[in-house]
Design an enzyme around this catalytic site. Structure first.
Site, short mmCIF file in Angstrom:
data_model
loop_
_atom_site.label_atom_id
_atom_site.label_comp_id
_atom_site.label_asym_id
_atom_site.label_seq_id
_atom_site.Cartn_x
_atom_site.Cartn_y
_atom_site.Cartn_z
N TYR A 177 25.63 -28.77 5.80
CA TYR A 177 25.22 -29.43 7.04
C TYR A 177 25.74 -30.85 7.17
O TYR A 177 25.58 -31.47 8.22
CB TYR A 177 23.69 -29.42 7.13
CG TYR A 177 23.12 -28.03 7.09
CD1 TYR A 177 23.16 -27.21 8.21
CD2 TYR A 177 22.57 -27.52 5.92
CE1 TYR A 177 22.65 -25.92 8.16
CE2 TYR A 177 22.06 -26.23 5.87
CZ TYR A 177 22.11 -25.45 6.99
OH TYR A 177 21.61 -24.17 6.95
N HIS A 189 23.47 -31.99 13.92
CA HIS A 189 22.07 -31.75 13.56
C HIS A 189 21.59 -32.73 12.49
O HIS A 189 20.39 -32.91 12.32
CB HIS A 189 21.91 -30.31 13.09
CG HIS A 189 20.64 -29.65 13.51
ND1 HIS A 189 20.04 -29.84 14.74
CD2 HIS A 189 19.85 -28.79 12.86
CE1 HIS A 189 18.94 -29.13 14.81
NE2 HIS A 189 18.79 -28.47 13.67
N TYR A 225 14.29 -28.83 5.22
CA TYR A 225 15.09 -28.24 6.28
C TYR A 225 14.40 -28.54 7.61
O TYR A 225 13.19 -28.75 7.68
CB TYR A 225 15.35 -26.75 6.09
CG TYR A 225 16.34 -26.50 4.96
CD1 TYR A 225 17.70 -26.52 5.20
CD2 TYR A 225 15.89 -26.30 3.67
CE1 TYR A 225 18.61 -26.34 4.17
CE2 TYR A 225 16.78 -26.11 2.63
CZ TYR A 225 18.14 -26.13 2.89
OH TYR A 225 19.03 -25.96 1.86
N ASN A 285 13.41 -27.16 10.41
CA ASN A 285 12.30 -26.46 11.05
C ASN A 285 10.95 -26.70 10.39
O ASN A 285 9.92 -26.35 10.95
CB ASN A 285 12.57 -24.95 11.11
CG ASN A 285 13.76 -24.64 11.99
OD1 ASN A 285 14.32 -25.50 12.66
ND2 ASN A 285 14.15 -23.38 12.01
N ASP A 311 18.65 -35.46 16.50
CA ASP A 311 19.63 -35.11 17.53
C ASP A 311 18.89 -34.49 18.71
O ASP A 311 17.95 -33.73 18.54
CB ASP A 311 20.67 -34.14 16.99
CG ASP A 311 20.07 -32.78 16.65
OD1 ASP A 311 19.11 -32.75 15.85
OD2 ASP A 311 20.55 -31.76 17.16
N ASN A 339 13.27 -27.69 17.10
CA ASN A 339 12.35 -27.10 16.13
C ASN A 339 11.78 -28.11 15.14
O ASN A 339 10.63 -27.99 14.71
CB ASN A 339 13.01 -25.94 15.40
CG ASN A 339 13.20 -24.74 16.30
OD1 ASN A 339 12.41 -24.52 17.22
ND2 ASN A 339 14.23 -23.97 16.06
#
Length: 129
Positions: A14, A19, A64, A66, A92, A113
């Site tokens: 990532y 993100h 993470y 979420n 973001d 999320n």
């Protein structure tokens, strides 16, 4: 004391993605204000220091995106901060063009999320982002 949380996803996969802009902002603040990210607690990598004479804790949740609310809830509870006045979330926002920034004191998750998780865990959407 302020807690500034940058949202993102851990791992090389990532790195450099839109993100992970929250992680990038935290890294930049560390560089600009000589803050070491040397605390691994509350499901986050954190660093304590001062910005403009105010004590801050910078945090990058490692849950993470979420599940970001799990880490934020632990940070808020441990440091006993006033969420409305001492918490800042950096993330973001797909509704903004790349390179554009917006600052809000409250608001919905807007489909994000990570923000949904934070709002759910805090029980409020009244915090700076």
């Amino acid at each position: 004391m302020y807690i500034i949380v940058g949202l993102g996803n851990p791992g090389r996969k990532y790195a450099g993605t839109r993100h992970n802009i929250g992680f990038n902002v935290i890294t930049r603040l560390c560089d600009d204000y000589n803050i070491s990210m040397n605390i691994n607690k509350h499901k986050a990598i954190c660093g304590a220091g001062f910005i403009a004479g105010k004590k801050v804790l910078l945090a990058m949740p490692q849950t993470y995106m979420n599940l970001s609310g799990e880490s934020v809830r632990q940070l808020v509870d441990f440091y006993k901060i006033d969420v409305e006045n001492e918490l800042i979330i950096v993330y973001d926002d797909i509704s903004l063009p790349v390179g554009r920034m917006r600052i809000r004191a409250k608001g919905s998750a807007g489909g994000h999320n990570g923000m949904k998780s934070i709002i759910s865990h805090l029980g409020t959407d009244v915090f700076a982002r």
